[in-house]
Scaffold this motif. Structure first.
Motif, PDB file in Angstrom:
ATOM      1  N   ILE A 103      36.507 -19.203 -25.450  1.00 25.13           N
ATOM      2  CA  ILE A 103      36.196 -20.343 -25.889  1.00 25.13           C
ATOM      3  C   ILE A 103      37.257 -21.593 -25.826  1.00 25.13           C
ATOM      4  N   VAL A 104      38.486 -21.275 -26.123  1.00 26.06           N
ATOM      5  CA  VAL A 104      39.535 -22.092 -26.034  1.00 26.06           C
ATOM      6  C   VAL A 104      39.914 -22.384 -24.481  1.00 26.06           C
ATOM      7  N   SER A 105      39.702 -21.663 -23.848  1.00 18.86           N
ATOM      8  CA  SER A 105      40.039 -21.657 -22.246  1.00 18.86           C
ATOM      9  C   SER A 105      38.883 -22.951 -21.732  1.00 18.86           C
ATOM     10  N   GLY A 106      37.638 -22.509 -22.057  1.00 26.27           N
ATOM     11  CA  GLY A 106      36.955 -23.424 -21.581  1.00 26.27           C
ATOM     12  C   GLY A 106      36.664 -24.762 -21.979  1.00 26.27           C
ATOM     13  N   ALA A 107      37.375 -24.913 -23.161  1.00 21.27           N
ATOM     14  CA  ALA A 107      37.426 -26.132 -24.092  1.00 21.27           C
ATOM     15  C   ALA A 107      38.854 -26.880 -23.472  1.00 21.27           C
ATOM     16  N   GLY A 108      39.687 -26.217 -22.514  1.00 23.38           N
ATOM     17  CA  GLY A 108      40.960 -26.827 -22.387  1.00 23.38           C
ATOM     18  C   GLY A 108      42.085 -27.091 -23.488  1.00 23.38           C
ATOM     19  N   ILE A 109      41.980 -26.062 -24.450  1.00 22.40           N
ATOM     20  CA  ILE A 109      42.802 -25.964 -25.598  1.00 22.40           C
ATOM     21  C   ILE A 109      43.787 -24.703 -25.567  1.00 22.40           C
TER      22      ILE A 109
END
Length: 442
Positions: A411-417
């Motif tokens: 999830i964080v990778s897809g959101a760029g965080i």
């Protein structure tokens, strides 16, 4: 890290430097030709001057023998004399000279034709059966000055042409590469989950194969990821119904059994079915996390979502949740469903692997920083590096599938965080901490 090279800047500077060098070579060649032509003109002037003055000098000298004439020609006015002359006989005796003549410039005896000294260019001519000689001298410095001024006149326009050329070349290159710059910005602005084709309209012919190859690669990658996610999601979804049916039958069977051994086996089957149901749920969450769509078109307040999730876990785990939330809104483009899956997995991970009965500390600051901490054994650095991978677990006796942190990482990778993991937890002597900032703006 190597410095980035701009094609636009490289072409602009390269073309400008190349054009400038060509101009300088052209100016140099023109100056050399001009100097050669000026030398011919100056030599012609020397020769013409000598041939014009010699008959007059002969007349003057013959008149002087009759008692008239002067040895030095009178000056008509103060002026700088570029051409000086000397009339002598064959023995070198001076018969007539211009008013500003420097005798040291000439040789002891007169000579005919063109010849150079260290400082002057001289032309000699004879008359009266080689008994009278005239030599006209011109300073070489005068010729060099004329050549320098001619070269300078050719060079001065370059001071204006070079910056104008740089601007013109830069503008032409910028216009030519405008679509390439748009293509680059399109690639830079795409998120890691965006696998849609890249627009290739009006790209230069040299870049069209690159764009086409990237689009083919993105299409293959999209198909592969969709196939993987589809298989994971379908498998998890299709397992839920038969698992629920099997679990209901096992629970009904337990009510009908009275023998202790049979009840024990039925309980073991029930527990296995529960674990399989949890695994299918995690696989479904993982498929959603990797399927993109973790960002929304509009910002949402994440505080109420976190309050609801904390309330659910407080009811299931009384006294184990220590939450601290801000009184203000924390808005983000992070999709509410994705945020809920992310937080649930972090809290479940902390509850499962924390010390028995130990509290789980959950903090959300006004700037969007979320921290989930639990007490427990310190995780070895070698294990920390692998915890984000699927089905990887640190040494623990707690039940689990090893997918919680893998889902959070997706999830964080897809959101760029970025998801930070710390063990021991910051400010503690033991435990584990997951920390990230969920605020994403346009």
């Amino acid at each position: 890290m190597k410095a980035r090279h701009s094609l636009q800047r490289t072409l602009s500077l390269g073309l400008t430097v190349g054009v400038t060098l060509l101009w300088l070579m052209g100016v140099t060649a023109s100056a050399m030709v001009a100097q050669h032509e000026m030398n011919e003109v100056f030599d012609s002037a020397l020769q013409e001057t000598a041939q014009r003055i010699l008959p007059l000098a002969v007349t003057d000298i013959l008149s002087r023998e009759a008692g008239t004439g002067q040895k030095r020609a009178p000056a008509m006015g103060d002026h700088e004399e570029y051409l000086t002359y000397l009339v002598r006989d064959a023995s070198g005796k001076i018969l007539l000279q211009s008013h500003d003549t420097d005798i040291s410039v000439f040789d002891a005896r007169p000579r005919q034709g063109f010849f150079d000294t260290d400082t002057h260019r001289i032309y000699g001519e004879s008359a009266v059966s080689d008994t009278l000689f005239i030599e006209v001298a011109e300073p070489l410095a005068h010729r060099r000055e004329a050549a320098f001024e001619a070269g300078l006149a050719l060079l001065l326009p370059l001071l204006v042409l070079i910056p104008v050329s740089l601007i013109g070349v830069w503008w032409a290159v910028r216009c030519s590469l405008r679509r390439v710059v748009v293509f680059r910005e399109t690639l830079e602005s795409r998120g890691s989950a965006d696998l849609s084709p890249i627009a290739v309209e009006r790209l230069p012919a040299e870049f069209e194969p690159i764009a086409a190859s990237i689009n083919r690669l993105l299409e293959r990658l999209r198909r592969a990821l969709e196939a993987e996610r589809s298989f994971t999601a379908n498998s998890a979804h299709e397992l839920r119904t038969p698992l629920a049916t099997a679990l209901a039958k096992v629970q009904r069977l337990k009510t009908e059994l009275s023998e202790k051994t049979s009840l024990q086996k039925a309980s073991e089957i029930e527990e296995s079915l529960h674990n399989l149901a949890r695994l299918s749920q995690k696989l479904l969450e993982l498929a959603k996390a990797e399927g993109g769509g973790v960002l929304s078109e509009e910002e949402h307040d994440l505080v109420p979502i976190l309050e609801t999730i904390i309330g659910d876990y407080e009811r299931l785990n009384p006294g184990r949740i220590d939450a601290q939330l801000p009184n203000t809104e924390v808005t983000s483009l992070l999709n509410p469903d994705a945020f809920a899956i992310l937080i649930r997995n972090l809290i479940e991970n902390a509850l499962k692997h924390g010390g028995k009965g130990g509290a789980v500390e959950i903090r959300l600051s006004a700037d969007g920083t979320v921290s989930v901490k639990n007490h427990g054994d310190i995780v070895a650095p070698s294990d920390m590096a692998l915890l984000r991978n699927r089905f990887v677990r640190a040494e623990t006796n707690a039940l689990g599938s090893g997918l919680g942190l893998a889902i959070a990482e997706a999830i964080v990778s897809g959101a760029g965080i970025r998801l930070g993991l710390h063990s021991p937890a910051r400010g503690w002597q033991d435990g584990f901490e997951a920390e990230l900032n969920v605020v994403i703006k346009r």
